[in-house]
Design an enzyme around this catalytic site. Structure first.
Site, PDB file in Angstrom:
ATOM      1  N   THR A 247      -1.951  -4.777  -6.889  1.00  0.00           N
ATOM      2  CA  THR A 247      -3.335  -5.034  -5.193  1.00  0.00           C
ATOM      3  C   THR A 247      -1.892  -6.521  -4.359  1.00  0.00           C
ATOM      4  O   THR A 247      -2.324  -6.522  -2.819  1.00  0.00           O
ATOM      5  CB  THR A 247      -4.157  -5.861  -5.630  1.00  0.00           C
ATOM      6  OG1 THR A 247      -5.050  -5.019  -6.598  1.00  0.00           O
ATOM      7  CG2 THR A 247      -5.164  -7.182  -4.686  1.00  0.00           C
ATOM      8  N   CYS A 248      -1.226  -6.359  -4.968  1.00  0.00           N
ATOM      9  CA  CYS A 248      -0.370  -7.395  -4.093  1.00  0.00           C
ATOM     10  C   CYS A 248       0.987  -6.507  -3.023  1.00  0.00           C
ATOM     11  O   CYS A 248       0.863  -6.686  -2.081  1.00  0.00           O
ATOM     12  CB  CYS A 248       1.219  -8.498  -5.428  1.00  0.00           C
ATOM     13  SG  CYS A 248      -0.208  -9.050  -5.708  1.00  0.00           S
TER      14      CYS A 248
END
EC number: 1.11.1.25
Length: 162
Positions: A50-51
């Site tokens: 996600t990052c």
């Protein structure tokens, strides 16, 4: 420790990064944020899905717009060592404005009250995903996620608050 919130003065502490001359710098947060409008956004870990695919690219893509609205610094923050953060930052060749900084020991994350226990995933104590807007060290926006969510801490969320 209670999580940092709107109205708080961001605590002083140290973070590390490699400067444009590839020299390791360890500086106080107050020294880079005093007298400025700064976005400090935190991620649980460098190179995590996600990052890497959403959170960071959002800030890189919106950096010019954020700067045009008075933002002086955009800082990506993680409980990783500065060598990892340097390597991660280099994967975004289009990046011109986001500084990748490390909280290697997690001490600054603790001062912010934004620790996330990921020991069950083999990651230890990390930072919660968040986006803070600082105006001369004072928190004016504190968008902090629960668990692994990514619902309130995007670049778009900060833009809406400006």
């Amino acid at each position: 420790m209670a999580p940092i919130t709107v109205g708080d003065v961001v605590p002083d502490g140290t973070i590390s990064f490699f400067d444009e001359n590839d020299q390791l710098q360890t500086v106080s947060v107050h020294s880079i944020a005093a007298g400025k409008k700064v976005i400090l956004f935190g991620v649980p870990g460098a190179f995590t899905p996600t990052c890497s695919m959403s959170h960071v690219p959002g800030f890189i893509g919106k950096a010019e717009e954020l700067k045009s609205k008075g933002i002086d610094e955009i800082i990506c923050f993680s409980v990783n060592d500065p060598f990892v953060m340097k390597a991660w930052g280099k994967t975004y060749q289009e990046n011109k404005h986001v500084k990748f900084v490390a909280d290697g020991s997690g001490e600054y994350t603790h001062l912010l009250g934004l620790e996330l226990d990921l020991k069950d995933k083999g990651l230890g104590i990390r930072s919660r995903r968040f986006a803070l807007l600082l105006d001369n060290l004072k928190v004016t926006v504190a968008n902090v996620e629960n668990g692994g969510e990514f619902t309130v801490s995007s670049a778009e969320d900060i833009l809406k608050a400006l």
